[in-house]
Design a protein around this motif. Structure first.
Motif, mmCIF file in Angstrom:
data_model
loop_
_atom_site.group_PDB
_atom_site.id
_atom_site.type_symbol
_atom_site.label_atom_id
_atom_site.label_comp_id
_atom_site.label_asym_id
_atom_site.label_seq_id
_atom_site.Cartn_x
_atom_site.Cartn_y
_atom_site.Cartn_z
ATOM 1 N N SER A 107 5.872 8.837 3.050
ATOM 2 C CA SER A 107 5.749 9.019 1.605
ATOM 3 C C SER A 107 6.329 10.332 1.141
ATOM 4 O O SER A 107 6.638 10.488 -0.022
ATOM 5 N N TRP A 124 6.169 3.003 -0.691
ATOM 6 C CA TRP A 124 5.165 1.947 -0.527
ATOM 7 C C TRP A 124 5.762 0.828 0.305
ATOM 8 O O TRP A 124 6.971 0.762 0.501
ATOM 9 N N CYS A 172 -6.408 -2.854 -5.865
ATOM 10 C CA CYS A 172 -5.314 -1.974 -5.438
ATOM 11 C C CYS A 172 -5.746 -0.520 -5.293
ATOM 12 O O CYS A 172 -4.950 0.322 -4.893
ATOM 13 N N TYR A 230 0.724 1.884 -11.082
ATOM 14 C CA TYR A 230 -0.125 2.658 -12.003
ATOM 15 C C TYR A 230 0.553 3.972 -12.427
ATOM 16 O O TYR A 230 1.746 4.134 -12.228
ATOM 17 N N CYS A 258 -0.315 -3.269 -7.640
ATOM 18 C CA CYS A 258 0.350 -3.055 -6.356
ATOM 19 C C CYS A 258 0.853 -4.367 -5.763
ATOM 20 O O CYS A 258 1.222 -4.426 -4.599
ATOM 21 N N THR A 315 0.866 -1.170 0.000
ATOM 22 C CA THR A 315 0.000 0.000 0.000
ATOM 23 C C THR A 315 0.898 1.213 0.000
ATOM 24 O O THR A 315 1.983 1.183 0.568
ATOM 25 N N HIS A 316 0.455 2.274 -0.663
ATOM 26 C CA HIS A 316 1.232 3.505 -0.558
ATOM 27 C C HIS A 316 1.017 4.020 0.850
ATOM 28 O O HIS A 316 -0.001 3.786 1.462
ATOM 29 N N ASP A 336 6.019 3.404 -8.197
ATOM 30 C CA ASP A 336 4.714 3.261 -7.550
ATOM 31 C C ASP A 336 3.910 2.357 -8.477
ATOM 32 O O ASP A 336 4.375 2.007 -9.556
ATOM 33 N N TRP A 390 -3.305 5.774 -6.089
ATOM 34 C CA TRP A 390 -1.856 5.852 -6.307
ATOM 35 C C TRP A 390 -1.454 7.096 -7.099
ATOM 36 O O TRP A 390 -0.279 7.462 -7.115
ATOM 37 N N GLU A 409 -0.030 9.658 -4.850
ATOM 38 C CA GLU A 409 1.277 9.226 -4.358
ATOM 39 C C GLU A 409 2.366 9.577 -5.363
ATOM 40 O O GLU A 409 3.398 10.149 -5.025
ATOM 41 N N GLU A 410 2.125 9.256 -6.624
ATOM 42 C CA GLU A 410 3.086 9.578 -7.684
ATOM 43 C C GLU A 410 3.308 11.089 -7.766
ATOM 44 O O GLU A 410 4.439 11.564 -7.902
#
Length: 635
Positions: free
Chosen positions: A527, A352, A294, A254, A327, A182-183, A252, A299, A302-303
């Motif tokens: 993160s 992650w 996922c 995706y 993920c 998981t992120h 990450d 995500w 996160e990216e």
């Protein structure tokens, strides 16, 4: 060697006696292939012979122990081979699997009745029924209770024919429990906009909440609106360094469809350098899988955070985003291998992970081999240490996160950061938040200081032995927290992570009226710490004039020097807190406001103390850190 296998099988068929005919040809066990949760007590009986197995058989390569030894030598400032990195091609030629090994492994798997679905320089992937897998790996597959679900796993450690001469490192996929990263934060997906309500502080302490109740005997400031790159560069001693000529990769799952637009808009809004034409590139898989399981959209944020934070702190570094197809560990590992096989970057930021209890030794071996290949090439991997403190509130068990627990990566912990007026560094505490809400009458905080919400991951691994670079730095009480043997302690180094002293990011999100708009909000988590440290390492590499590679031996060699802020939980001598106001609906004031007090330096059972600790590691970079790499690399 490729020829020996079919011959061997043929010889047995002809009834020629072998030395240990009773149990067939001798076999080499593949340690760690039976997961810890596959106990006799949890055993629910044999898996059905015709149910399907999808597995990966990883190659050990020509010289697995030589790979680990060389990875250590090139990374250790005290070694004669320090910094003598090999190219990706040289690394593969010296330590990768030979054609003969690949052919032999493939032929063994096929002869057992498994179908080969893919071959890379790291593994052969196969599918087939349980019966074929049992034949190939010399073990029975049973069903086991794990939590409230049932999963398949080997009933004894898997093995490979001794005739393969140790060509197999491990096999993954014989157990089918999900290995899902998981992120580390809870970023909203683009289909739900997220905004912070004010009032805010623009720098730490700039706006005191004079109308709100005291905390710890004093008036407290409002939370930061979101630090910018300028403030973070000042806090961690960037000086004039920009990361010019340094390549950073980010992995990450995706890929955000709006990343180029969002990153460019954000840089423009905050006075960061514009991206030049080739500075941000993406390396993406052909197809994506598991998007529902996922939470793919989650995500994107996160990216966005990772890319914008690296660029804000190291504006001239080039960034390559390598997106995984899902993920799941297999796909994330493929992304890491892409970076190593093509030497796409020298510094890799990864925000992650999963809990150590979900990691199995077979996967750990596959990850470690990738990190060792990277170290030999001069590539360093940075992993966020997690956002749940000691994990007790989250999993009821004290544990660290993985892959941050690997001895071959730099685990990045988290702090709460105070940058004052004129971008002056004031102090940091360990990141750990306790939250209490404002009482209905507005005169007190209900149940102050309240419950633990989140904090930097850290602690002592139960599975990874203490690496050489931690000896003499990590206190015995931490290293031996789980018994008499010294184990890997997490993290190694730290940077800002507390969302209440977080970083501002910009991302295209979907608003309640259905429109897609660019919007900015404050975010944190380890993160954030991981890409910030990756960016600081890009500045340090620019100063060094050559790759830093796997940095832990160097990071620990600087322990106790002016290179680090030694972070503690009460740097000012008293307890600290900030006031925070949130939109109840995460978007605007129409649903009302929620006012709370967030205490700093309350990381579950983990404590930031003088010296090394399991919240911030050796500490955070000072203004001396980046330039300390100059002298050390003989410039």
């Amino acid at each position: 060697m490729a020829a020996t296998l079919p011959l061997l099988a043929g010889a047995l068929a002809l009834g020629i006696p072998t030395a240990n005919a009773a149990d067939g040809p001798s076999r080499d066990t593949l340690t760690g292939t039976k997961p810890a949760w596959a106990t006799a007590k949890a055993d629910k009986g044999a898996s059905s012979d015709n149910s399907q197995v999808s597995a990966r058989v990883y190659f050990a390569g020509r010289n697995a122990s030589g790979l680990a030894a060389y990875a250590k030598a090139v990374s250790d400032p005290n070694s004669a081979s320090y910094g003598k990195y090999l190219s990706a091609k040289q690394t593969q030629a010296r330590f990768g699997a030979t054609k003969a090994q690949v052919a032999a492994v493939t032929s063994w798997l096929k002869s057992a009745g498994l179908k080969v679905t893919g071959t890379t320089q790291h593994y052969v992937s196969v599918t087939g029924d349980v019966a074929a897998a049992e034949k190939a790996f010399g073990t029975q597959l049973h069903n086991y209770a794990k939590g409230n679900k049932t999963y398949r796993a080997p009933s004894k450690t898997a093995s490979a024919p001794a005739a393969l001469n140790g060509a197999v490192l491990t096999v993954t996929g014989l157990d089918n429990a999900p290995h899902k990263a998981t992120h580390d934060d809870t970023l909203p997906p683009p289909d739900a906009v997220f905004k912070n309500s004010g009032p805010f502080s623009s720098y730490f302490g700039s706006n005191i909440a004079s109308t709100l109740p005291d905390a710890y005997g004093t008036k407290i400031p409002y939370a930061i609106q979101g630090y910018t790159g300028k403030q973070l560069r000042a806090a961690y001693g960037a000086g004039k360094r920009t990361g010019k000529g340094v390549r950073v990769a980010i992995t990450d799952a995706y890929a955000s469809p709006t990343i180029a637009f969002d990153a460019a808009t954000y840089a423009k809004n905050h006075g960061d350098s514009a991206y030049n034409s080739s500075q941000l590139r993406q390396v993406l898989p052909g197809t994506y899988t598991q998007t529902e399981a996922c939470g793919a959209a989650g995500w994107y944020g996160e990216e966005t955070l990772d890319v914008e934070a690296v660029h804000a702190v190291a504006p001239d570094a080039s960034i390559t985003y390598v997106g995984a197809a899902s993920c799941l560990d297999n796909d994330l590992l493929d992304s890491l291998n892409k970076i190593v096989d093509n030497h796409l970057a020298d510094i890799v930021s990864n925000s992650w992970g999963d809990i150590e209890a979900n990691q199995t030794p077979d996967l750990a071996a596959a990850y470690d081999q990738t990190f060792q290949f990277g170290a030999v090439e001069g590539i360093g991997f940075y992993f966020s240490s997690g956002d749940n403190g000691d994990e007790v509130a989250n999993t009821k068990t004290k544990q660290v996160d993985t892959p941050a627990n690997s001895a071959w990566v730099t685990a990045v912990g988290g702090t709460s950061l105070a940058v004052g007026k004129g971008d002056k560094y004031q102090f940091e505490t360990g990141w750990g938040t306790e939250k209490a809400a404002l009482a209905a009458d507005g005169k007190s905080w209900t149940g102050f200081p309240g419950a633990f919400t989140s904090g930097a991951g850290g602690g002592t691994s139960k599975t990874v032995a203490q690496p050489f670079y931690q000896k003499g730095v990590v206190p015995g009480a931490l290293a031996k927290a789980n018994g008499t043997t010294a184990m890997r302690t997490v993290p190694d180094i730290a940077a800002v992570a507390d969302p209440n002293t977080g970083f501002k990011v910009g991302q295209t999100q979907t608003f309640p009226d259905g429109s897609q708009q660019y919007s900015e909000y404050r975010i944190g988590g380890t993160s954030l710490a991981a890409p910030v440290i990756a960016a600081v390492q890009a500045l340090a590499q620019e100063a060094a004039g050559k790759a830093i590679g796997f940095a832990n031996p160097t990071i620990y060699a600087k322990y106790g020097s002016k290179a680090y802020h030694d972070v503690t939980d009460t740097p000012t001598g008293s307890e600290l807190a900030v006031a925070r106001v949130d939109f109840a609906n995460s978007f605007d004031a129409s649903g009302g406001l929620l006012t709370s007090v967030r205490s700093l330096g309350k990381d579950s059972s983990l404590k930031a103390v003088r010296g090394y600790d399991d919240v911030t590691g050796v500490g955070t970079p000072t203004s001396d850190y980046v330039e300390s790499y100059r002298s050390q690399h003989g410039h």
